[in-house]
Design an enzyme around this catalytic site. Structure first.
Site, PDB file in Angstrom:
ATOM      1  CE  LYS A   1      -4.037   1.972   0.276  1.00 19.85           C
ATOM      2  NZ  LYS A   1      -3.610   2.854  -0.853  1.00 19.85           N
TER       3      LYS A   1
ATOM      4  CE  LYS B   1       3.053   7.056   6.512  1.00 13.11           C
ATOM      5  NZ  LYS B   1       2.808   7.967   5.360  1.00 13.11           N
TER       6      LYS B   1
ATOM      7  CE  LYS C   1       4.804   7.754  -1.196  1.00 16.46           C
ATOM      8  NZ  LYS C   1       4.128   7.972   0.099  1.00 16.46           N
TER       9      LYS C   1
ATOM     10  CG  ASN D   1      -3.307  16.292  -2.159  1.00 14.98           C
ATOM     11  OD1 ASN D   1      -4.189  16.884  -2.757  1.00 14.98           O
ATOM     12  ND2 ASN D   1      -2.523  15.391  -2.729  1.00 14.98           N
TER      13      ASN D   1
ATOM     14  CB  SER E   1      -6.058   4.669   1.809  1.00 15.93           C
ATOM     15  OG  SER E   1      -5.739   5.773   1.003  1.00 15.93           O
TER      16      SER E   1
HETATM   17  N1  LIG Z   1      -1.544  13.007  -0.105  1.00 16.28           N
HETATM   18  C1  LIG Z   1      -1.576  12.194   0.923  1.00 16.28           C
HETATM   19  O1  LIG Z   1      -2.570  11.508   1.148  1.00 16.28           O
HETATM   20  C2  LIG Z   1      -0.390  12.101   1.848  1.00 16.28           C
HETATM   21  C3  LIG Z   1      -0.517  11.270   2.975  1.00 16.28           C
HETATM   22  C4  LIG Z   1       0.541  11.189   3.880  1.00 16.28           C
HETATM   23  C5  LIG Z   1       1.680  11.909   3.641  1.00 16.28           C
HETATM   24  N2  LIG Z   1       1.797  12.676   2.529  1.00 16.28           N
HETATM   25  C6  LIG Z   1       3.047  13.424   2.361  1.00 16.28           C
HETATM   26  O2  LIG Z   1       2.776  14.814   2.547  1.00 16.28           O
HETATM   27  C7  LIG Z   1       3.672  15.595   1.760  1.00 16.28           C
HETATM   28  C8  LIG Z   1       2.881  16.532   0.855  1.00 16.28           C
HETATM   29  O3  LIG Z   1       2.037  15.747   0.022  1.00 16.28           O
HETATM   30  P1  LIG Z   1       0.752  16.355  -0.703  1.00 16.28           P
HETATM   31  O4  LIG Z   1      -0.077  15.200  -1.096  1.00 16.28           O
HETATM   32  O5  LIG Z   1       0.190  17.464   0.109  1.00 16.28           O
HETATM   33  O6  LIG Z   1       1.412  16.943  -2.023  1.00 16.28           O
HETATM   34  P2  LIG Z   1       0.840  18.126  -2.956  1.00 16.28           P
HETATM   35  O7  LIG Z   1       1.508  17.966  -4.253  1.00 16.28           O
HETATM   36  O8  LIG Z   1      -0.644  18.182  -2.899  1.00 16.28           O
HETATM   37  O9  LIG Z   1       1.352  19.449  -2.214  1.00 16.28           O
HETATM   38  C9  LIG Z   1       2.708  19.711  -1.981  1.00 16.28           C
HETATM   39  C10 LIG Z   1       2.825  21.152  -1.533  1.00 16.28           C
HETATM   40  O10 LIG Z   1       4.184  21.421  -1.178  1.00 16.28           O
HETATM   41  C11 LIG Z   1       4.603  22.594  -1.866  1.00 16.28           C
HETATM   42  N3  LIG Z   1       6.044  22.558  -2.047  1.00 16.28           N
HETATM   43  C12 LIG Z   1       6.769  21.842  -2.938  1.00 16.28           C
HETATM   44  N4  LIG Z   1       8.086  22.107  -2.774  1.00 16.28           N
HETATM   45  C13 LIG Z   1       8.167  22.978  -1.758  1.00 16.28           C
HETATM   46  C14 LIG Z   1       9.239  23.638  -1.098  1.00 16.28           C
HETATM   47  N5  LIG Z   1      10.511  23.423  -1.465  1.00 16.28           N
HETATM   48  N6  LIG Z   1       8.953  24.476  -0.091  1.00 16.28           N
HETATM   49  C15 LIG Z   1       7.684  24.694   0.265  1.00 16.28           C
HETATM   50  N7  LIG Z   1       6.631  24.116  -0.293  1.00 16.28           N
HETATM   51  C16 LIG Z   1       6.883  23.281  -1.298  1.00 16.28           C
HETATM   52  C17 LIG Z   1       3.807  22.597  -3.155  1.00 16.28           C
HETATM   53  O11 LIG Z   1       3.789  23.883  -3.747  1.00 16.28           O
HETATM   54  C18 LIG Z   1       2.444  22.148  -2.618  1.00 16.28           C
HETATM   55  O12 LIG Z   1       1.781  23.247  -2.026  1.00 16.28           O
HETATM   56  C19 LIG Z   1       4.571  14.573   1.049  1.00 16.28           C
HETATM   57  O13 LIG Z   1       5.708  14.335   1.832  1.00 16.28           O
HETATM   58  C20 LIG Z   1       3.698  13.320   1.009  1.00 16.28           C
HETATM   59  O14 LIG Z   1       4.468  12.135   0.881  1.00 16.28           O
HETATM   60  C21 LIG Z   1       0.783  12.788   1.632  1.00 16.28           C
HETATM   61  N1  LIG Z   2       0.852   8.861   0.040  1.00 18.56           N
HETATM   62  C1  LIG Z   2       0.240   8.769   1.326  1.00 18.56           C
HETATM   63  C2  LIG Z   2      -1.027   7.957   1.325  1.00 18.56           C
HETATM   64  C3  LIG Z   2      -0.837   6.480   1.031  1.00 18.56           C
HETATM   65  C4  LIG Z   2      -2.128   5.699   0.867  1.00 18.56           C
HETATM   66  O1  LIG Z   2      -3.185   6.235   1.156  1.00 18.56           O
HETATM   67  O2  LIG Z   2      -1.988   4.561   0.456  1.00 18.56           O
HETATM   68  C5  LIG Z   2       1.232   8.415   2.428  1.00 18.56           C
HETATM   69  O3  LIG Z   2       2.385   8.682   2.309  1.00 18.56           O
HETATM   70  O4  LIG Z   2       0.860   7.963   3.483  1.00 18.56           O
END
Ligand SMILES: NC(=O)c1ccc[n+]([C@@H]2O[C@H](COP(=O)([O-])OP(=O)(O)OC[C@H]3O[C@@H](n4cnc5c(N)ncnc54)[C@H](O)[C@@H]3O)[C@@H](O)[C@H]2O)c1
Ligand SMILES: N[C@@H](CCC(=O)O)C(=O)O
Length: 429
Positions: A82, A106, A118, A233, A362
């Site tokens: 996942k 996680k 991933k 996001n 998820s």
């Molecule tokens: N989307 C998910 O469900 C999810 C879940 C858990 C963790 N994450 C983690 O959260 C983090 C962000 O993911 P997301 O889904 O929000 O991505 P996203 O693409 O929706 O947003 C990323 C944001 O970071 C900004 N950004 C990029 N480079 C930057 C920098 N150098 N300085 C400041 N801002 C910057 C972008 O402009 C954007 O606003 C990642 O590490 C991702 O792995 C995401």
């Molecule tokens: N990309 C997210 C979500 C993963 C998922 O929902 O499977 C994370 O880093 O946790």
């Protein structure tokens, strides 16, 4: 010392710090604390499967470009692989491998029956048209057709992807196998089996974990000064929910720079502004422009890095003024910076706990799809909150019992559960 796996190096991570080496170091620390045997550590250090595919695409101008797409499946000991799919120019195989390993710990920490994976493509999605992105996503999915599936490996959104890409992936997979398979991805639109609450889930989880940590300090979210790096996001949702809970969001940023307001930003107004300006926050009238470097070092109660890896490093850690650092991004604090923060008594809420709300919902989406029964948002949020709060208290208890910082406590729980399952399944050669 275990010999760490060799993976081809094709490009360096942002601060020239290898995310996979860092992930292996955290694993090694947990293994040492748990007194795991060398063989178990060796198995857990290696991804089970590494897939790299070529994605030929004809661009709108007629040119042909061949992109590299990766999917790393770290572990399926606890269940199907996942993890998200990242579209970002800095994607490398080592980065994807590190992020896959984090997913394994996680899911185990949260007690959800998944392994870790991933995927990623090294592109800047802003440089491609919607049509080109659809072709890239569909070809990437077709190339992975034998490696993914609702009982095998379930992709989800990550940096640079969203429900739109998940819909393309679901459709491509379904067309290839001959019938609709909504469970092949999560984070998809509600119209095709997505879950209510998934879009805000990671940000909601961050808000819950910060709220719990403050409660342990005898505080509430009311009036707490928060700084957030990243407004996508995760960062965008965290900002909105923390604002609604009474926190003062002093600053937020995107890759194009940040905004600061001493009395707190009007987050609903900023979200409306970003929606009207193709997600850009530049030029928002009721705030002062600041750089990302300045943003990270602002005095505040809670700093939430919600963008990319390696943002708090040896270079800037001494200037960090927050009392709590909540890792909404995966791996935003380097190994060395983490040591410094922990040494200074800063509460670092580790990524595998703080940002787990996304994968938890998820999981709830997958469960709803498999049972053909969909819940209202209130139920989704309630079930997610229960799992997040439970994991938070388990981490606190483990930290107190073992006298270790929260990250090591979280890792010992996640790694320990996977090691136990490995031993019970008898997977030793
Ligand atoms: N989307 C998910 O469900 C999810 C879940 C858990 C963790 N994450 C983690 O959260 C983090 C962000 O993911 P997301 O889904 O929000 O991505 P996203 O693409 O929706 O947003 C990323 C944001 O970071 C900004 N950004 C990029 N480079 C930057 C920098 N150098 N300085 C400041 N801002 C910057 C972008 O402009 C954007 O606003 C990642 O590490 C991702 O792995 C995401
Ligand atoms: N990309 C997210 C979500 C993963 C998922 O929902 O499977 C994370 O880093 O946790």
């Amino acid at each position: 010392m275990v010999s760490m796996p060799t993976l081809p190096l094709e490009g360096a991570s942002p601060a020239h710090i290898c995310p996979f080496d860092q992930a292996c170091s955290y694993l090694e620390a947990a293994a040492k604390e748990l007194r795991l045997d060398q063989g178990t550590l060796e198995i857990l250090s290696h991804p089970r499967k590494v897939v790299t595919v070529s994605i030929p695409v004809r661009l709108d101008n007629g040119d042909i470009r061949v992109l590299a797409g990766h999917r790393v499946q770290h572990s399926d000991i606890l269940g199907p692989y996942k993890g998200g799919t990242r579209y970002h120019p800095a994607v490398t195989l080592r980065e994807v491998s590190a992020l896959a390993m984090l997913m394994t710990w996680k899911c185990a920490l949260l007690g959800i029956p998944y392994g870790g994976a991933k995927g990623g493509i090294a592109i800047n999605p802003q440089h491609y048209s919607v049509g080109e992105l659809e072709k890239i996503t569909r070809r990437y999915t077709s190339e992975l057709i034998k490696d993914i599936g609702p009982a095998v490996d379930i992709p989800a959104p990550d940096v640079g992807t969203s429900a739109r890409e998940m819909a393309w992936m679901m459709d491509t997979y379904s067309v290839n196998v001959g019938h609709a398979v909504p469970g092949v991805v999560t984070g998809k639109p509600i119209s095709i089996g997505g879950s209510r609450g998934r879009e805000m889930a990671t940000g909601r989880g961050v808000m819950i974990i910060v709220r719990e940590a403050l409660a342990d300090m005898g505080r509430t979210l009311e009036g707490v000064k928060v700084v957030i790096q990243g407004f996508g996001n995760v960062g965008g949702a965290a900002a909105e929910l923390l604002y609604q809970a009474g926190a003062k969001i002093l600053a937020v940023s995107t890759g194009a720079g940040g905004l600061f307001a001493a009395d707190g930003l009007d987050i609903p107004a900023l979200k409306a502004y970003a929606a009207e300006n193709h997600r850009s926050i530049v030029g928002f009238p009721q705030a002062v422009a600041i750089s990302n470097a300045e943003l990270l070092t602002l005095p505040c109660d809670v700093l939430i890095p919600a963008a990319l890896e390696n943002q708090i490093t040896e270079e800037n850690v001494d200037q960090i003024q927050a009392q709590i650092v909540a890792e909404a991004a995966n791996g935003p604090v380097t190994l060395e910076a983490n040591r410094v923060l922990e040494g200074r008594g800063v509460t670092v809420l580790p990524d595998i706990l703080a940002n787990a709300g996304g994968v938890v919902v998820s999981y709830l989406e997958w469960v709803q799809g498999l049972s053909y029964l969909f819940w209202d948002e209130e139920r989704v949020n309630r079930e997610m909150e229960h799992l997040m709060v439970q994991a938070y208290h388990q981490v606190i208890k483990q930290s107190q019992m073992r006298q270790v910082p929260l990250r090591l406590a979280a890792y010992t729980l996640g790694v320990g559960r996977v090691a136990q399952a490995l031993s019970d399944r008898g997977l030793y050669p």
